[in-house]
Structure formats: structure tokens, C-alpha cells
Design a protein around this motif. Structure first.
Motif, PDB file in Angstrom:
ATOM      1  N   GLY A 103       0.799  -1.221   0.000  1.00 11.92           N
ATOM      2  CA  GLY A 103       0.000   0.000   0.000  1.00 11.92           C
ATOM      3  C   GLY A 103       0.830   1.270   0.000  1.00 11.92           C
ATOM      4  N   PHE A 104       2.151   1.145  -0.116  1.00 13.99           N
ATOM      5  CA  PHE A 104       3.019   2.318  -0.109  1.00 13.99           C
ATOM      6  C   PHE A 104       2.647   3.280  -1.239  1.00 13.99           C
ATOM      7  N   GLY A 105       2.391   2.729  -2.426  1.00 10.34           N
ATOM      8  CA  GLY A 105       2.003   3.565  -3.560  1.00 10.34           C
ATOM      9  C   GLY A 105       0.711   4.322  -3.288  1.00 10.34           C
ATOM     10  N   ALA A 106      -0.243   3.673  -2.601  1.00  9.10           N
ATOM     11  CA  ALA A 106      -1.503   4.341  -2.257  1.00  9.10           C
ATOM     12  C   ALA A 106      -1.258   5.487  -1.290  1.00  9.10           C
ATOM     13  N   LEU A 107      -0.325   5.302  -0.353  1.00 11.89           N
ATOM     14  CA  LEU A 107       0.003   6.373   0.588  1.00 11.89           C
ATOM     15  C   LEU A 107       0.605   7.566  -0.150  1.00 11.89           C
ATOM     16  N   VAL A 108       1.544   7.312  -1.049  1.00 14.52           N
ATOM     17  CA  VAL A 108       2.162   8.400  -1.813  1.00 14.52           C
ATOM     18  C   VAL A 108       1.105   9.105  -2.656  1.00 14.52           C
ATOM     19  N   TYR A 109       0.233   8.323  -3.289  1.00 17.45           N
ATOM     20  CA  TYR A 109      -0.824   8.910  -4.109  1.00 17.45           C
ATOM     21  C   TYR A 109      -1.733   9.791  -3.265  1.00 17.45           C
ATOM     22  N   TRP A 110      -2.093   9.308  -2.092  1.00 19.38           N
ATOM     23  CA  TRP A 110      -2.971  10.076  -1.208  1.00 19.38           C
ATOM     24  C   TRP A 110      -2.310  11.378  -0.780  1.00 19.38           C
ATOM     25  N   LEU A 111      -1.016  11.342  -0.502  1.00 12.33           N
ATOM     26  CA  LEU A 111      -0.304  12.557  -0.108  1.00 12.33           C
ATOM     27  C   LEU A 111      -0.148  13.542  -1.265  1.00 12.33           C
ATOM     28  N   CYS A 112      -0.184  13.030  -2.491  1.00 14.66           N
ATOM     29  CA  CYS A 112       0.018  13.887  -3.665  1.00 14.66           C
ATOM     30  C   CYS A 112      -1.282  14.389  -4.285  1.00 14.66           C
ATOM     31  N   CYS A 113      -2.418  13.954  -3.791  1.00  6.32           N
ATOM     32  CA  CYS A 113      -3.686  14.422  -4.363  1.00  6.32           C
ATOM     33  C   CYS A 113      -3.751  15.939  -4.296  1.00  6.32           C
ATOM     34  N   PRO A 114      -4.321  16.564  -5.292  1.00  7.31           N
ATOM     35  CA  PRO A 114      -4.278  18.029  -5.364  1.00  7.31           C
ATOM     36  C   PRO A 114      -5.065  18.759  -4.285  1.00  7.31           C
ATOM     37  N   GLU A 115      -6.173  18.230  -3.854  1.00  6.83           N
ATOM     38  CA  GLU A 115      -6.992  18.948  -2.886  1.00  6.83           C
ATOM     39  C   GLU A 115      -7.352  18.038  -1.728  1.00  6.83           C
ATOM     40  N   ARG A 116      -7.619  18.643  -0.592  1.00  2.88           N
ATOM     41  CA  ARG A 116      -7.943  17.874   0.596  1.00  2.88           C
ATOM     42  C   ARG A 116      -9.186  17.021   0.377  1.00  2.88           C
ATOM     43  N   ASP A 117     -10.228  17.569  -0.230  1.00  2.00           N
ATOM     44  CA  ASP A 117     -11.452  16.796  -0.461  1.00  2.00           C
ATOM     45  C   ASP A 117     -11.175  15.594  -1.355  1.00  2.00           C
ATOM     46  N   THR A 118     -10.366  15.795  -2.375  1.00  3.15           N
ATOM     47  CA  THR A 118     -10.038  14.710  -3.282  1.00  3.15           C
ATOM     48  C   THR A 118      -9.268  13.621  -2.552  1.00  3.15           C
ATOM     49  N   SER A 119      -8.300  14.027  -1.733  1.00  6.24           N
ATOM     50  CA  SER A 119      -7.478  13.032  -1.049  1.00  6.24           C
ATOM     51  C   SER A 119      -8.314  12.232  -0.050  1.00  6.24           C
ATOM     52  N   HIS A 120      -9.235  12.878   0.636  1.00  3.77           N
ATOM     53  CA  HIS A 120     -10.095  12.132   1.561  1.00  3.77           C
ATOM     54  C   HIS A 120     -11.036  11.197   0.808  1.00  3.77           C
ATOM     55  N   ALA A 121     -11.521  11.648  -0.326  1.00  6.25           N
ATOM     56  CA  ALA A 121     -12.379  10.776  -1.139  1.00  6.25           C
ATOM     57  C   ALA A 121     -11.593   9.563  -1.628  1.00  6.25           C
ATOM     58  N   LYS A 122     -10.336   9.777  -2.024  1.00  3.29           N
ATOM     59  CA  LYS A 122      -9.486   8.662  -2.466  1.00  3.29           C
ATOM     60  C   LYS A 122      -9.215   7.695  -1.320  1.00  3.29           C
ATOM     61  N   LEU A 123      -8.981   8.230  -0.130  1.00  4.01           N
ATOM     62  CA  LEU A 123      -8.732   7.364   1.024  1.00  4.01           C
ATOM     63  C   LEU A 123      -9.976   6.538   1.351  1.00  4.01           C
ATOM     64  N   LEU A 124     -11.142   7.159   1.331  1.00 10.48           N
ATOM     65  CA  LEU A 124     -12.382   6.419   1.607  1.00 10.48           C
ATOM     66  C   LEU A 124     -12.645   5.357   0.543  1.00 10.48           C
ATOM     67  N   ALA A 125     -12.343   5.694  -0.722  1.00  7.71           N
ATOM     68  CA  ALA A 125     -12.517   4.701  -1.790  1.00  7.71           C
ATOM     69  C   ALA A 125     -11.537   3.549  -1.630  1.00  7.71           C
ATOM     70  N   TYR A 126     -10.372   3.843  -1.064  1.00  4.47           N
ATOM     71  CA  TYR A 126      -9.385   2.784  -0.812  1.00  4.47           C
ATOM     72  C   TYR A 126      -9.848   1.898   0.351  1.00  4.47           C
ATOM     73  N   LEU A 127     -10.392   2.519   1.384  1.00  7.70           N
ATOM     74  CA  LEU A 127     -10.835   1.756   2.557  1.00  7.70           C
ATOM     75  C   LEU A 127     -12.101   0.952   2.301  1.00  7.70           C
ATOM     76  N   PHE A 128     -13.046   1.558   1.609  1.00  6.83           N
ATOM     77  CA  PHE A 128     -14.335   0.919   1.364  1.00  6.83           C
ATOM     78  C   PHE A 128     -14.528   0.792  -0.148  1.00  6.83           C
ATOM     79  N   PRO A 129     -14.037  -0.303  -0.709  1.00 10.49           N
ATOM     80  CA  PRO A 129     -13.987  -0.419  -2.167  1.00 10.49           C
ATOM     81  C   PRO A 129     -15.370  -0.437  -2.822  1.00 10.49           C
ATOM     82  N   ASP A 130     -15.504   0.376  -3.856  1.00  5.86           N
ATOM     83  CA  ASP A 130     -16.714   0.355  -4.667  1.00  5.86           C
ATOM     84  C   ASP A 130     -16.467  -0.599  -5.845  1.00  5.86           C
ATOM     85  N   LYS A 131     -17.382  -0.606  -6.793  1.00  8.95           N
ATOM     86  CA  LYS A 131     -17.270  -1.548  -7.907  1.00  8.95           C
ATOM     87  C   LYS A 131     -15.977  -1.342  -8.698  1.00  8.95           C
TER      88      LYS A 131
END
Length: 177
Positions: A103-131
Motif C-alpha cells: 500500500g506504499f504507492g496508495a500512501l504516496v498517491y494520497w499525499l500527492c492528491c491536489p486537494e484535501r477533499d479529493t485526497s479524503h475521497a481517495k482514502l475512503l474509496a481505498y478503505l471501502f472499495p466500490d465496484k
């Protein structure tokens, strides 16, 4: 735009693929960059943190002199800078994959997301996978997992995030950028 493409491609694997660093080095060596339009283009596309990571990694791994004012213009907030610098993205050791947790790549991606809302949305999508995330994990549209398997996947990814958080805290305490 080739440098922006290299930065966007490099984050997919947590800056482990040295080909993107080589691409950036090639562009710098041949003077194929319009440095004056690079920062506005990166900001317009939300890639300034990714480009900052790529340029720092390039500077760390090669003898190419990346202009400090370019790096300063792309720099993210102080907290993200410290987090990303502590991860030592530019360490070029052969055994890197063994030392980086899942999950190291996911952590780097989350830290590099452009906006706070986007990064939190990415983290939630990572934690609770959708389709879409389940398809990325290897499931097919015909055989999506049951609710119980989805819950188990969420638990596993949450444990991975906790492990990565511990790893990040340890790196922040031991590495002084």
C-alpha cells in the motif's frame, strides 16, 4: 507536458519505476523544457505536488541541477513536504520493494492528491472499495464479491492503512528533512 506525464505516471507505483526519473533527466539534459510555463501548467492540472516529488527525486538521484526556484514554486504545504521527504522516494536501492510495506504507492498517491477533499475521497474509496476498486483488485464484473467479502476487504485495507500510518510516523520521527 511530457514532464507532467512522467510525474503522473510515476505516482502510480510510488515513484519506484526509475524510467520516469530517466525521462525527466532526458528532458532536462536536452533542454526540452519550457520552465516558465511548467509551473502554471502543473497548477492548472493539479499536478504540482507530483511534479515536486519527481523533481526532488531527480535531484536526489542524479547530478542534474534542478532550479531551486522551480522546486519552491511547486512545493506543497509544509506538512505534506515533511511527509513526502520522510518517505525517501529517491532512494534507489535494489531491494526497495522488500522494505516498502503493502500500500506504499496508495500512501504516496494520497499525499500527492491536489486537494484535501479529493485526497479524503481517495482514502475512503481505498478503505471501502466500490465496484471500480473491486475491479482493480482483480474481480470480474460477473463475479463481484459478496457483502461479507467486501467487509473483509475493508478490514484488511484499514489494517494496511494503520500499518502505513505507523510506518509514516516512524519515518517522520527518524528522518529530519
Amino acid at each position: 507536458h511530457q514532464l507532467l506525464h512522467a510525474a503522473a505516471s510515476a505516482v502510480v507505483d510510488g515513484f519506484r519505476d526509475l524510467r520516469r526519473i530517466e525521462d525527466a533527466a532526458y528532458l532536462f539534459k536536452n533542454g526540452a523544457l519550457d520552465l516558465e510555463s511548467l509551473v502554471p501548467a502543473a497548477r492548472e492540472q493539479g499536478l504540482e505536488t507530483l511534479l515536486w516529488c519527481l523533481l526532488n527525486t531527480l535531484r536526489e538521484m542524479s547530478a542534474i541541477q534542478v532550479p531551486q526556484d522551480l522546486i519552491d514554486a511547486l512545493a506543497p504545504g509544509r506538512f505534506r513536504q515533511r511527509c513526502l521527504l520522510s518517505l525517501a522516494l529517491g532512494k534507489a536501492d535494489i531491494n526497495r520493494s522488500r522494505h516498502r510495506p503493502a500500500g506504499f504507492g496508495a500512501l504516496v498517491y494520497w499525499l500527492c492528491c491536489p486537494e484535501r477533499d479529493t485526497s479524503h475521497a481517495k482514502l475512503l474509496a481505498y478503505l471501502f472499495p466500490d465496484k471500480e476498486r473491486l475491479l482493480e483488485l482483480g474481480y470480474t464484473p460477473d463475479s463481484l464479491p459478496t457483502r461479507l467479502v467486501r467487509i473483509w476487504t475493508s478490514i484488511r485495507t484499514t489494517l494496511t492503512v494503520l500499518k502505513l500510518t505507523g510506518y509514516q510516523c516512524w519515518r517522520l520521527m527518524t528522518h529530519r528533512p
